[in-house]
Design an enzyme around this catalytic site. Structure first.
Site, PDB file in Angstrom:
ATOM      1  CG  HIS A  48       9.218 -14.099   3.267  1.00 46.75           C
ATOM      2  ND1 HIS A  48       8.611 -14.501   4.420  1.00 46.75           N
ATOM      3  CD2 HIS A  48       8.960 -15.040   2.333  1.00 46.75           C
ATOM      4  CE1 HIS A  48       8.010 -15.661   4.200  1.00 46.75           C
ATOM      5  NE2 HIS A  48       8.199 -16.001   2.942  1.00 46.75           N
ATOM      6  CG  ASP A  89       9.049 -17.326  -5.386  1.00 44.17           C
ATOM      7  OD1 ASP A  89       9.163 -18.544  -5.598  1.00 44.17           O
ATOM      8  OD2 ASP A  89       8.094 -16.817  -4.789  1.00 44.17           O
TER       9      ASP A  89
HETATM   10  N1  CMC Z   1      10.039  -4.016  -3.582  1.00 42.32           N
HETATM   11  C1  CMC Z   1       9.974  -2.746  -3.092  1.00 42.32           C
HETATM   12  N2  CMC Z   1       9.485  -2.424  -1.883  1.00 42.32           N
HETATM   13  C2  CMC Z   1       9.038  -3.428  -1.124  1.00 42.32           C
HETATM   14  C3  CMC Z   1       9.070  -4.776  -1.549  1.00 42.32           C
HETATM   15  C4  CMC Z   1       9.608  -5.054  -2.825  1.00 42.32           C
HETATM   16  N3  CMC Z   1       9.665  -6.305  -3.276  1.00 42.32           N
HETATM   17  N4  CMC Z   1       8.548  -5.584  -0.587  1.00 42.32           N
HETATM   18  C5  CMC Z   1       8.190  -4.765   0.418  1.00 42.32           C
HETATM   19  N5  CMC Z   1       8.486  -3.465   0.096  1.00 42.32           N
HETATM   20  C6  CMC Z   1       8.313  -2.277   0.950  1.00 42.32           C
HETATM   21  C7  CMC Z   1       6.852  -1.860   1.028  1.00 42.32           C
HETATM   22  O1  CMC Z   1       6.532  -0.919   0.017  1.00 42.32           O
HETATM   23  C8  CMC Z   1       6.784  -1.285   2.416  1.00 42.32           C
HETATM   24  O2  CMC Z   1       7.370  -0.002   2.362  1.00 42.32           O
HETATM   25  P1  CMC Z   1       6.835   1.183   3.356  1.00 42.32           P
HETATM   26  O3  CMC Z   1       7.105   0.677   4.742  1.00 42.32           O
HETATM   27  O4  CMC Z   1       7.637   2.364   2.955  1.00 42.32           O
HETATM   28  O5  CMC Z   1       5.364   1.330   3.044  1.00 42.32           O
HETATM   29  C9  CMC Z   1       7.718  -2.179   3.239  1.00 42.32           C
HETATM   30  O6  CMC Z   1       8.677  -2.678   2.284  1.00 42.32           O
HETATM   31  C10 CMC Z   1       7.028  -3.353   3.928  1.00 42.32           C
HETATM   32  O7  CMC Z   1       6.316  -4.085   2.936  1.00 42.32           O
HETATM   33  P2  CMC Z   1       4.920  -4.808   3.146  1.00 42.32           P
HETATM   34  O8  CMC Z   1       4.220  -4.914   1.847  1.00 42.32           O
HETATM   35  O9  CMC Z   1       4.193  -4.154   4.290  1.00 42.32           O
HETATM   36  O10 CMC Z   1       5.414  -6.221   3.656  1.00 42.32           O
HETATM   37  P3  CMC Z   1       4.516  -7.514   3.706  1.00 42.32           P
HETATM   38  O11 CMC Z   1       5.096  -8.368   4.763  1.00 42.32           O
HETATM   39  O12 CMC Z   1       3.077  -7.167   3.794  1.00 42.32           O
HETATM   40  O13 CMC Z   1       4.731  -8.169   2.251  1.00 42.32           O
HETATM   41  C11 CMC Z   1       5.637  -9.405   0.443  1.00 42.32           C
HETATM   42  C12 CMC Z   1       5.620  -9.197   1.980  1.00 42.32           C
HETATM   43  C13 CMC Z   1       6.401 -10.696   0.144  1.00 42.32           C
HETATM   44  C14 CMC Z   1       4.210  -9.535  -0.092  1.00 42.32           C
HETATM   45  C15 CMC Z   1       6.343  -8.181  -0.208  1.00 42.32           C
HETATM   46  O14 CMC Z   1       7.662  -8.068   0.264  1.00 42.32           O
HETATM   47  C16 CMC Z   1       6.340  -8.264  -1.738  1.00 42.32           C
HETATM   48  O15 CMC Z   1       5.364  -7.833  -2.364  1.00 42.32           O
HETATM   49  N6  CMC Z   1       7.431  -8.815  -2.356  1.00 42.32           N
HETATM   50  C17 CMC Z   1       7.458  -9.008  -3.788  1.00 42.32           C
HETATM   51  C18 CMC Z   1       6.664 -10.245  -4.165  1.00 42.32           C
HETATM   52  C19 CMC Z   1       7.396 -11.537  -3.804  1.00 42.32           C
HETATM   53  O16 CMC Z   1       8.578 -11.701  -4.072  1.00 42.32           O
HETATM   54  N7  CMC Z   1       6.636 -12.491  -3.242  1.00 42.32           N
HETATM   55  C20 CMC Z   1       7.156 -13.813  -2.901  1.00 42.32           C
HETATM   56  C21 CMC Z   1       7.183 -14.072  -1.420  1.00 42.32           C
HETATM   57  S1  CMC Z   1       8.200 -15.496  -1.003  1.00 42.32           S
HETATM   58  C22 CMC Z   1       7.351 -16.831  -1.678  1.00 42.32           C
HETATM   59  C23 CMC Z   1       6.119 -17.146  -0.933  1.00 42.32           C
HETATM   60  O17 CMC Z   1       6.217 -17.608   0.231  1.00 42.32           O
HETATM   61  O18 CMC Z   1       5.066 -16.995  -1.510  1.00 42.32           O
END
Ligand code: CMC
Length: 428
Positions: free
Chosen positions: A307, A364
């Site tokens: 998140h 989710d």
């Molecule tokens: N699976 C594997 N690796 C992950 C995941 C995941 N679900 N989420 C983040 N990472 C890794 C990412 O690859 C990165 O690694 P590194 O530092 O080595 O490059 C690190 O964790 C930080 O991730 P980020 O993408 O920079 O984090 P963010 O804050 O930009 O993204 C997120 C947050 C929710 C988009 C992301 O965690 C994600 O894509 N999760 C899966 C989709 C999901 O469940 N979304 C629902 C969010 S909650 C409901 C809502 O409010 O919409």
């Protein structure tokens, strides 16, 4: 004593006031930055460090896993309130008295019809259309049928637009499902509660009575409360920014629905169940999928994990996990994917990749398992999120309008070509 932040650029110092929120959140107020520095701007893709507004609606602390609507903890609201009470709280700032809640509900019921011509628009969609696209289109189309909802200069105009959309949106959501399921459109029954009526609009068969089940109503009520607001997320920021152009409530909401649709936001609930199903089909080897999620060459992510703000547990996920166990047990349903989900969670919480990056299950991760147990098909999961988020979007839009916020218009750092001369086509 008021605090200030000092910024030094090329030896010259600039001072900016520090703003403190009621929960001691600190922000540097850079409103005067461009003016005082002669055009220097900030760069923050994804707005990870940018406070876009001051808001009194929802507080969340991602480090501590705290979520409160108007000061009330999400745990207490999920336990003690119903969805309509929470909607009132979010939008108007206080829990309603019995009389206020009754009036609110009866004003909503008075608007629960949708113009018959909207059915023609719905008819134009193929049955296979994703219900999120249908919903955003129909919400936008409602402007044409309710033009007075656009110019909302008084609180009364705003109130009328708000009760209209709270009344009609559940009808549109249910219709999007019924169209897909090949069922005749239905108007439900205004003598029922808001959530009960929605379930009836979804599931009443043309040749049978709808039997209300308290367990199902309560479970859905709770899920909707948990989704009702989450401060300046992608869809909410979209609603505020579209609304800031005074485009009107319904057009702003339609944009928010589209933002919610994406799999990195609300679309994750559908993606989670599809992922869990894929793991099941593949023989249930969670380790294989964990390895894929950790492999930087593989685009696969563990859906429902991570998140932007929660770097500890998501308090909503905790409540939903418990609720999933209770709902499945009380409805006598055994769902193998719940066990797969729990197994994945266990492994992720012990895996240094997820631990180091502070990736925990989000709202989710378990919600789809409950939706499925309630008989809601997978492509309706994100519309259910939208139905729950509706009061939050409305509250944020109303706050933005009442605070007379300026039109949203970020800046950029241009990295393209500098000026060059036009080349005729034969010389390129
Ligand atoms: N699976 C594997 N690796 C992950 C995941 C995941 N679900 N989420 C983040 N990472 C890794 C990412 O690859 C990165 O690694 P590194 O530092 O080595 O490059 C690190 O964790 C930080 O991730 P980020 O993408 O920079 O984090 P963010 O804050 O930009 O993204 C997120 C947050 C929710 C988009 C992301 O965690 C994600 O894509 N999760 C899966 C989709 C999901 O469940 N979304 C629902 C969010 S909650 C409901 C809502 O409010 O919409």
């Amino acid at each position: 004593m008021s605090r200030i932040a000092t910024l030094e650029i090329d030896g010259k110092k600039y001072e900016f006031p520090i703003v403190e929120g009621t929960e001691n959140e600190i922000a540097i107020d850079i409103k005067s930055l461009r003016g005082s520095t002669g055009g220097i701007t900030t760069l923050d893709p994804g707005y990870k460090n940018t406070g876009s507004c001051e808001s009194a609606i929802t507080f969340l602390n991602g480090e501590k896993g705290v979520l409160r609507y108007r000061g009330y903890s999400i745990e207490e609201l999920a336990e003690k309130a119903n969805f309509l009470e929470v909607a009132y709280l979010l939008i108007f700032g206080e829990l309603p008295t019995r009389a206020q809640l009754d009036k609110f509900h009866s004003d909503i019921k008075a608007q629960s019809h949708v113009d018959e011509d909207v059915k023609k628009i719905l008819d134009g969609f193929p049955k296979s259309a994703h219900p999120m696209g249908v919903l955003s289109s129909l919400t936008s189309a409602l402007v044409a049928f309710n033009p007075s909802s656009v110019n909302v200069d008084s609180e009364e105009d705003m109130y009328n637009a708000i009760v209209r959309i709270l009344a009609k949106f559940p009808v549109l959501t249910a219709w999007a499902y019924r169209k897909r399921a090949g069922l005749p459109l239905d108007y439900g029954d205004d003598s029922l509660g808001y959530v009960d009526n929605f379930l009836k609009m979804m599931f009443k068969k043309p040749n049978g009575e709808y039997a209300s089940d308290k367990k199902v109503v309560d479970a859905l009520d709770k899920l909707l409360i948990l989704h009702a607001d989450h401060e300046q997320n992608c869809s909410t920021s979209t609603v505020r920014i579209v609304g800031s152009s005074h485009a009107g409530l319904f057009a702003s909401l339609s944009a928010g629905i589209n933002a919610l649709w994406g799999p990195l936001h609300g679309g994750a609930n559908q993606a989670v169940i599809e992922m869990l199903e894929a793991i099941k089909e593949d023989g249930g080897d969670t380790k294989k999928f964990m390895a894929k999620a950790k492999d930087k060459e593989d685009p696969f992510r563990l859906m429902g994990f991570g998140h932007r703000v929660y770097k500890n547990f998501d308090p909503r996920a905790k409540i939903i996990k418990k609720s999933a166990d209770e709902v499945l047990e009380s409805l006598g349903i055994q769902d193998e994917v719940l066990d797969i989900a729990k197994g994945l969670e266990r492994e992720a919480l012990e895996d240094s990749y997820f631990v180091d990056r502070k990736l925990y299950p989000n709202v989710d991760f378990y919600s789809g398992i409950i939706y499925r147990a309630l008989g809601i098909p997978v492509e309706m999961f994100t519309p259910m999120f939208a139905l729950g988020r509706l009061p939050g979007w409305i509250a944020q839009w109303r706050e933005m309008r009442l605070r007379k916020e300026p039109i949203g218009r970020p800046r950029q750092v241009y990295i393209g070509e500098t000026q060059r001369s036009f080349k005729p086509i034969e010389n390129r």
